[in-house]
Design an enzyme around this catalytic site. Sequence first.
Site, PDB file in Angstrom:
ATOM      1  N   GLU A 254      51.897  62.192  43.601  1.00 33.87           N
ATOM      2  CA  GLU A 254      52.172  63.608  43.312  1.00 33.87           C
ATOM      3  C   GLU A 254      52.806  64.164  44.571  1.00 33.87           C
ATOM      4  O   GLU A 254      52.132  64.369  45.580  1.00 33.87           O
ATOM      5  CB  GLU A 254      50.864  64.320  42.946  1.00 33.87           C
ATOM      6  CG  GLU A 254      51.068  65.600  42.140  1.00 33.87           C
ATOM      7  CD  GLU A 254      51.501  66.768  43.004  1.00 33.87           C
ATOM      8  OE1 GLU A 254      52.732  67.067  43.043  1.00 33.87           O
ATOM      9  OE2 GLU A 254      50.643  67.369  43.647  1.00 33.87           O
ATOM     10  N   ARG A 287      51.767  75.371  48.520  1.00 34.19           N
ATOM     11  CA  ARG A 287      51.406  74.670  47.293  1.00 34.19           C
ATOM     12  C   ARG A 287      52.663  73.976  46.781  1.00 34.19           C
ATOM     13  O   ARG A 287      53.743  74.558  46.819  1.00 34.19           O
ATOM     14  CB  ARG A 287      50.894  75.642  46.216  1.00 34.19           C
ATOM     15  CG  ARG A 287      49.588  76.331  46.587  1.00 34.19           C
ATOM     16  CD  ARG A 287      49.085  77.179  45.440  1.00 34.19           C
ATOM     17  NE  ARG A 287      50.024  78.249  45.132  1.00 34.19           N
ATOM     18  CZ  ARG A 287      49.971  78.996  44.031  1.00 34.19           C
ATOM     19  NH1 ARG A 287      49.044  78.765  43.119  1.00 34.19           N
ATOM     20  NH2 ARG A 287      50.838  79.965  43.838  1.00 34.19           N
ATOM     21  N   CYS A 288      52.514  72.770  46.281  1.00 38.68           N
ATOM     22  CA  CYS A 288      53.694  72.099  45.737  1.00 38.68           C
ATOM     23  C   CYS A 288      54.231  72.861  44.537  1.00 38.68           C
ATOM     24  O   CYS A 288      55.406  72.728  44.186  1.00 38.68           O
ATOM     25  CB  CYS A 288      53.364  70.660  45.358  1.00 38.68           C
ATOM     26  SG  CYS A 288      51.951  70.485  44.263  1.00 38.68           S
ATOM     27  N   GLU A 382      62.138  71.604  50.124  1.00 44.76           N
ATOM     28  CA  GLU A 382      60.851  72.265  49.881  1.00 44.76           C
ATOM     29  C   GLU A 382      60.439  73.032  51.137  1.00 44.76           C
ATOM     30  O   GLU A 382      60.109  72.429  52.159  1.00 44.76           O
ATOM     31  CB  GLU A 382      59.775  71.248  49.514  1.00 44.76           C
ATOM     32  CG  GLU A 382      58.435  71.901  49.231  1.00 44.76           C
ATOM     33  CD  GLU A 382      57.368  70.895  48.821  1.00 44.76           C
ATOM     34  OE1 GLU A 382      56.494  71.256  48.016  1.00 44.76           O
ATOM     35  OE2 GLU A 382      57.402  69.755  49.325  1.00 44.76           O
TER      36      GLU A 382
END
Length: 483
Positions: A254, A287-288, A382
């Site tokens: 993940e 947070r992803c 990201e």
Amino acid sequence: MTVQNKLPFRQEAMRIAGKLVNTDNIVEVFNPYDNSLVGTVPAAREEHVRDAFQKAHAFKPKLTRYERQQILQKTAELLRDRRDEFARLIVAEAGLCWKDGLYEASRAYDVWSFAAQLTIKDDGEIYSCDISPNGKARKIFTTRTPLLGVISAITPFNHPLNMVSHKLAPAIATNNRVVLKPTELTPLTALALADVLYEAGLPPEMLSVVTGNPSTMGDAMITDPDADLVTFTGSVRVGKHIANTSGYKRTVLELGGNDPLIVMEDADLDRAADLAVAGATKNSGQRCTAVKRILVVESVADEFSRLVVEKAKKLKSGDPMDPATDVGTVINERSAILFENRVNDAVSKGAEVLHGAPRQGALFAPTVVDYVPYDCELVHEETFGPVIPIVRCPDDIAEVIRISNSTNYGLSSGVCTDRLDYVSRFVSELEVGTVNVWEVPGYRIEMSPFGGIKDSGLGDKEGVVEAMKGFTHIRTWSMPWAD
């Protein structure tokens, strides 16, 4: 006022099959807000990892479903009763604000409680065989069995309790053994959780916690011969290294996210702005599934931008232990400097900073940036902090979808529209694992499937239900059966 902000110094040991193990070398854990020393943990070497896997592999769990359910529910209740204690530890080592620490601790209760309830639910299936001319009067039955080897679990810093819980609870529910390595940035919460599990009755051989980093333990967590499955949450770089290094093992990866919140011309802009600001700043944006890009169509962008700034100005950034603080620090100053540089780079390419404050160490205040080019580093990579970047798009759903799909990530998305035709297209055409209508990308319950595609992961899902399936083998058996 602040919550009792000074924790007793914690000089921790590893937990290897329940035994306290120390090493000559240590890793220091610092509070990101004031850089004070919170505690130390041992720096494991390869032989410590090997010892943990050997002890786990030698133990064959025989816990009944009832016994597992009792351990899991007891863990949930102990976490509920010690919520403030865990929140204080999370805030101290991660720099998250007190509100986020409390939320994290309460989420963990759900993970363990849901796992307890699912443990007593039979997960077998039955297939009748007399369903074609080639069939017979038989039935095929399925049952799920634990892995023959050990689960290697590697967890990140942004959810020091909840992410660890998402690895451990499904493993224990399915009678598996685990060697856990929490990140060296926030290991103290994981060690405290291990003690709760032992207290709840978990056989200590079923869980070992090793601490440190690859500089001393190398790839031992990935390559150990007794590891059957590696479950990892963290960066794309490390995830791909695991995929290339782990060999003939199952992997659940993940990884990162670059999640859009899409605002269409028919949206309630005040409601959408609430989602944008909360989604980009909760958990310090770490947070992803945080809102990393806000894709708003040009016809409503001016008004939407004004509302976002208005709401962002109400957030208080500062001392994480102050209950009034809304946004604490990011994990360290190095990360804050990276975000600062990315904002400056976006400005050099035409973006405008509408709200923010000078960086102070690891304290990076919520920062609203408008007119962000969709392909600049701030939103193409990201950015794991409380930046609120607004990307203006043409009033054309096809172009919005193209821009949304233009990065290498594919984790989650949020969509602000009431038009069913738009929703239908977003669900079918966005290259993501999740589409949330009128919610932030990160919305889920602890039981529901969760995971991404592309560089966000291999498609394997987390969430208690899917993780329990992923941590087992399916065994089929059949016998004569006349209906």
